[in-house]
Design an enzyme around this catalytic site. Structure first.
Site, PDB file in Angstrom:
ATOM      1  N   ASP A  76      -6.583  -1.931  17.656  1.00 14.35           N
ATOM      2  CA  ASP A  76      -5.321  -1.646  16.963  1.00 14.35           C
ATOM      3  C   ASP A  76      -4.802  -0.276  17.413  1.00 14.35           C
ATOM      4  OD1 ASP A  76      -4.329  -1.982  13.447  1.00 14.35           O
ATOM      5  OD2 ASP A  76      -3.186  -1.450  15.251  1.00 14.35           O
ATOM      6  N   ARG A 123       1.436 -11.285  13.268  1.00 21.36           N
ATOM      7  CA  ARG A 123       0.497 -10.827  12.245  1.00 21.36           C
ATOM      8  C   ARG A 123       1.063 -10.794  10.835  1.00 21.36           C
ATOM      9  NH1 ARG A 123      -3.965  -8.766  12.327  1.00 21.36           N
ATOM     10  NH2 ARG A 123      -3.601  -6.754  11.320  1.00 21.36           N
ATOM     11  N   TRP A 176       1.971   6.876  12.006  1.00 20.88           N
ATOM     12  CA  TRP A 176       0.558   6.922  11.578  1.00 20.88           C
ATOM     13  C   TRP A 176      -0.163   5.669  11.995  1.00 20.88           C
ATOM     14  CZ3 TRP A 176      -1.756   3.594   7.846  1.00 20.88           C
ATOM     15  CH2 TRP A 176      -3.109   3.888   7.655  1.00 20.88           C
ATOM     16  N   TYR A 210      -6.766   6.994  13.092  1.00 18.06           N
ATOM     17  CA  TYR A 210      -6.627   5.732  12.357  1.00 18.06           C
ATOM     18  C   TYR A 210      -7.828   4.838  12.630  1.00 18.06           C
ATOM     19  CZ  TYR A 210      -6.046   1.017  11.338  1.00 18.06           C
ATOM     20  OH  TYR A 210      -6.329  -0.219  10.876  1.00 18.06           O
ATOM     21  N   GLU A 267      -7.593 -11.711  10.116  1.00 15.84           N
ATOM     22  CA  GLU A 267      -8.298 -10.457   9.863  1.00 15.84           C
ATOM     23  C   GLU A 267      -9.038 -10.558   8.536  1.00 15.84           C
ATOM     24  OE1 GLU A 267      -5.775  -7.063   9.786  1.00 15.84           O
ATOM     25  OE2 GLU A 267      -7.401  -5.644   9.496  1.00 15.84           O
ATOM     26  N   ARG A 311     -12.933  -6.187  15.839  1.00 13.93           N
ATOM     27  CA  ARG A 311     -11.996  -5.135  16.210  1.00 13.93           C
ATOM     28  C   ARG A 311     -12.777  -3.853  16.381  1.00 13.93           C
ATOM     29  NH1 ARG A 311      -7.290  -2.401  12.475  1.00 13.93           N
ATOM     30  NH2 ARG A 311      -9.005  -0.936  12.012  1.00 13.93           N
ATOM     31  N   HIS A 323     -14.129  -5.370  11.363  1.00 11.81           N
ATOM     32  CA  HIS A 323     -13.766  -4.048  11.900  1.00 11.81           C
ATOM     33  C   HIS A 323     -15.016  -3.230  12.190  1.00 11.81           C
ATOM     34  CE1 HIS A 323      -9.393  -3.558  10.330  1.00 11.81           C
ATOM     35  NE2 HIS A 323      -9.614  -4.772  10.737  1.00 11.81           N
ATOM     36  N   GLU A 369      -3.149  -4.451  19.477  1.00 14.86           N
ATOM     37  CA  GLU A 369      -2.287  -4.622  18.301  1.00 14.86           C
ATOM     38  C   GLU A 369      -1.330  -3.455  18.127  1.00 14.86           C
ATOM     39  OE1 GLU A 369      -4.537  -5.484  14.828  1.00 14.86           O
ATOM     40  OE2 GLU A 369      -3.050  -4.595  13.504  1.00 14.86           O
ATOM     41  N   GLU A 373       2.304  -6.971  11.242  1.00 14.54           N
ATOM     42  CA  GLU A 373       1.798  -6.763   9.875  1.00 14.54           C
ATOM     43  C   GLU A 373       2.803  -6.022   9.006  1.00 14.54           C
ATOM     44  OE1 GLU A 373      -1.789  -4.511  10.927  1.00 14.54           O
ATOM     45  OE2 GLU A 373      -0.999  -2.895   9.714  1.00 14.54           O
ATOM     46  N   ASP A 387      -6.343  -3.569   1.703  1.00 15.58           N
ATOM     47  CA  ASP A 387      -5.249  -3.337   0.753  1.00 15.58           C
ATOM     48  C   ASP A 387      -4.369  -4.562   0.534  1.00 15.58           C
ATOM     49  OD1 ASP A 387      -4.810  -1.766   3.481  1.00 15.58           O
ATOM     50  OD2 ASP A 387      -2.855  -2.632   2.949  1.00 15.58           O
ATOM     51  N   HIS A 426      -1.943   0.843  16.529  1.00 12.23           N
ATOM     52  CA  HIS A 426      -1.320   1.289  15.272  1.00 12.23           C
ATOM     53  C   HIS A 426      -0.015   2.037  15.509  1.00 12.23           C
ATOM     54  CE1 HIS A 426      -1.632   2.304  10.919  1.00 12.23           C
ATOM     55  NE2 HIS A 426      -2.326   1.198  10.930  1.00 12.23           N
ATOM     56  N   HIS A 461      -2.619 -10.270   9.240  1.00 12.03           N
ATOM     57  CA  HIS A 461      -3.198  -9.048   8.683  1.00 12.03           C
ATOM     58  C   HIS A 461      -4.067  -9.434   7.480  1.00 12.03           C
ATOM     59  CE1 HIS A 461      -1.950  -4.961   6.683  1.00 12.03           C
ATOM     60  NE2 HIS A 461      -3.084  -4.818   7.343  1.00 12.03           N
ATOM     61  N   ASN A 487       0.822  -1.212   0.000  1.00 15.84           N
ATOM     62  CA  ASN A 487       0.000   0.000   0.000  1.00 15.84           C
ATOM     63  C   ASN A 487       0.862   1.271   0.000  1.00 15.84           C
ATOM     64  OD1 ASN A 487      -2.165   1.658   0.004  1.00 15.84           O
ATOM     65  ND2 ASN A 487      -3.002   0.989   1.971  1.00 15.84           N
TER      66      ASN A 487
HETATM   67  C1  CS2 Z   1      -4.345  -2.000   9.908  1.00 19.33           C
HETATM   68  C2  CS2 Z   1      -4.324  -1.741   8.436  1.00 19.33           C
HETATM   69  O1  CS2 Z   1      -5.792  -3.766   9.391  1.00 19.33           O
HETATM   70  C3  CS2 Z   1      -4.959  -3.345  10.209  1.00 19.33           C
HETATM   71  O2  CS2 Z   1      -4.616  -3.928  11.240  1.00 19.33           O
HETATM   72  O3  CS2 Z   1      -3.129  -1.871  10.562  1.00 19.33           O
HETATM   73  O4  CS2 Z   1      -5.534  -1.105   8.127  1.00 19.33           O
HETATM   74  C4  CS2 Z   1      -3.174  -0.889   7.930  1.00 19.33           C
HETATM   75  O5  CS2 Z   1      -3.298   0.412   8.450  1.00 19.33           O
HETATM   76  C5  CS2 Z   1      -3.222  -0.847   6.414  1.00 19.33           C
HETATM   77  O6  CS2 Z   1      -3.167  -2.156   5.928  1.00 19.33           O
HETATM   78  C6  CS2 Z   1      -2.064  -0.039   5.852  1.00 19.33           C
HETATM   79  O7  CS2 Z   1      -2.112  -0.063   4.455  1.00 19.33           O
HETATM   80 MG    MG Z   2      -2.981  -3.158  12.231  1.00 17.37          MG
END
Ligand code: CS2
Ligand code: MG
Length: 402
Positions: free
Chosen positions: A210, A283, A402, A159, A339, A147, A122, A236, A262, A316, A212, A312, A37
């Site tokens: 998450d 992950r 991020w 996020y 996921e 989640r 999610h 996470e 991930e 994407d 993040h 993960h 991504n």
């Molecule tokens: C996230 C993702 O799904 C998750 O756990 O961390 O949405 C991640 O932000 C994206 O795959 C980034 O492209």
């Molecule tokens: Mg994640």
């Protein structure tokens, strides 16, 4: 069975995907996801310019030899671009091997170890009341694990809270959009979210969150401890994972399980966290961690240390990756959760696949290979669209994870 052709297909049915399609001299084809991504063209170029010419004429049956040839032959080992490119080749060759054997790939990996692959969805919304509605929607869809992500009062955006509800696309502009972040606002808000969710849905629904990559170890320790009454399945990416010994500090303060990986792309990224049991779920994914061949090595190392898989599966990562993931998920002994952030109907049309969602689980198909393909004519109707992930800043302007 020689590799006669290998093509890189870049398509954008709502978001960009990169797919490698390999064809053998006896007409068998295999596909591999090569989507990274925000850096899709880097992988497409790596494959087209540096890998595909070396694949033509190779024995398609020699998966491990090809993996080592591409890994050691690169000299500049590891990294997300290299390992995503190698993953695509590896995945496509496993697809071909399954077709040549007349078996779904999971049968070549030891057969089923479970009836289905339990997935999590999610639930995301700006407010707590709205996210309770979303959690309810996922439980009505049959999900056994959800989640939970909400907005943070005082912040315009954060996020995990997207405009869509079944899928999530954070790469939302040709150049990075910028978001603001406040750890104090976040830390004071999240425990109440989970108190409300537990109050509404009781003790048995598996709940995940998450972080993040946004906290320091001591902040993550504080959050983990504050969430213990709500018994999450996992918290996470609590901190950026370059400093892996930093997780020892989190472990000293909280029993909330941790899921990381991930963004990892090799077993070397995972080794310390797994061997020191600093995490509970790994992950890593087929598409970003070197394909089926390498990911099952990571899962085998994890199995030795009480660590389960939790791959993960965001929007994407293409349906090609999801299909391949399910063949591993259904067969490994230490499966945890998968996921499952769904794809749009346009994406599903470009990538016809056998896997199906039923009763909170995904089930891989029984067709030989991975049970997924790419409709190249349809893919050609969706040209690449430049898109990058956001950049996050603290409220004083400091760049933050991020
Ligand atoms: C996230 C993702 O799904 C998750 O756990 O961390 O949405 C991640 O932000 C994206 O795959 C980034 O492209
Ligand atoms: Mg994640």
């Amino acid at each position: 069975m020689k590799i006669a052709d290998a093509r890189v297909v870049v398509t954008c049915p709502g978001r960009n995907f990169v797919t490698l399609k390999i064809t053998t001299d006896d007409g068998l084809t295999g596909v591999g996801d090569a989507t990274l991504n925000g850096r899709e063209l880097a992988v497409a170029s790596y494959l087209t310019e540096h890998v595909v010419p070396a694949l033509i004429g190779r024995d398609a049956a020699r998966i491990e030899d090809t993996w080592q040839y591409l890994y050691k032959g690169a000299y500049w080992r590891r990294g997300p671009v290299t390992m995503t490119a190698i993953a695509a080749v590896d995945t496509a060759l496993w697809d071909i091997k399954g077709k040549a054997a007349g078996l779904p790939v999971y049968q070549l990996l030891g057969g089923r170890s479970r009836d289905g692959v339990t997935v999590y969805g999610h639930a995301n919304a700006e407010t707590v009341d709205e996210v309770l509605t979303e959690v309810g929607r996922y439980t009505e869809l049959g999900y056994r694990a959800v989640r939970v992500q909400t907005g943070v009062p005082g912040l315009d955006a954060t996020y995990g809270v997207g405009k869509d509800k079944l899928f999530y696309e954070p790469a939302d502009a040709a150049l990075p959009t910028e978001t603001a972040w406040s750890t104090p606002h976040y830390l004071s808000h999240v425990p109440e979210v989970f108190r409300r969710v537990r109050e509404e849905f009781g003790p048995h629904l598996q709940l995940l969150h998450d972080v993040h990559h946004r906290l320091t170890p001591i902040e993550a320790a504080r959050l983990g401890a504050s969430l213990e009454p709500y018994a999450l399945t996992w918290m996470e990416d609590p901190v950026p994972a370059e400093l892996q010994e930093g997780f020892r500090l989190i472990r000293q303060h909280t029993t909330t399980p941790l899921a990381v990986g991930e963004v990892f792309n090799s077993i070397w990224d995972c080794r310390q966290l797994i061997q020191e049991q600093l995490i509970d779920y790994i992950r890593t994914t087929v598409v970003h961690a070197g394909g089926i061949s390498h990911l099952r090595r990571i899962f085998d190392l994890a199995a030795l240390h009480h660590v389960r898989s939790g791959s993960h599966g965001a929007t994407d990562l293409s349906p090609v990756c999801m299909a391949a993931a399910l063949h591993l998920d259904i067969s490994i002994p230490n499966f945890g959760l998968q996921e499952y952030m769904r794809h749009t109907p346009e994406t599903d049309a470009v990538f016809p696949h056998d896997y199906r969602f039923e009763d909170g689980m995904l089930h891989p198909g029984e067709r030989p290979g991975l049970g997924v393909d790419i409709d190249e004519d349809l893919a050609a109707q969706y040209p690449y669209q430049p898109a990058q992930l956001p950049v996050n800043r603290l409220q004083d302007g400091t760049v933050h994870s991020w």
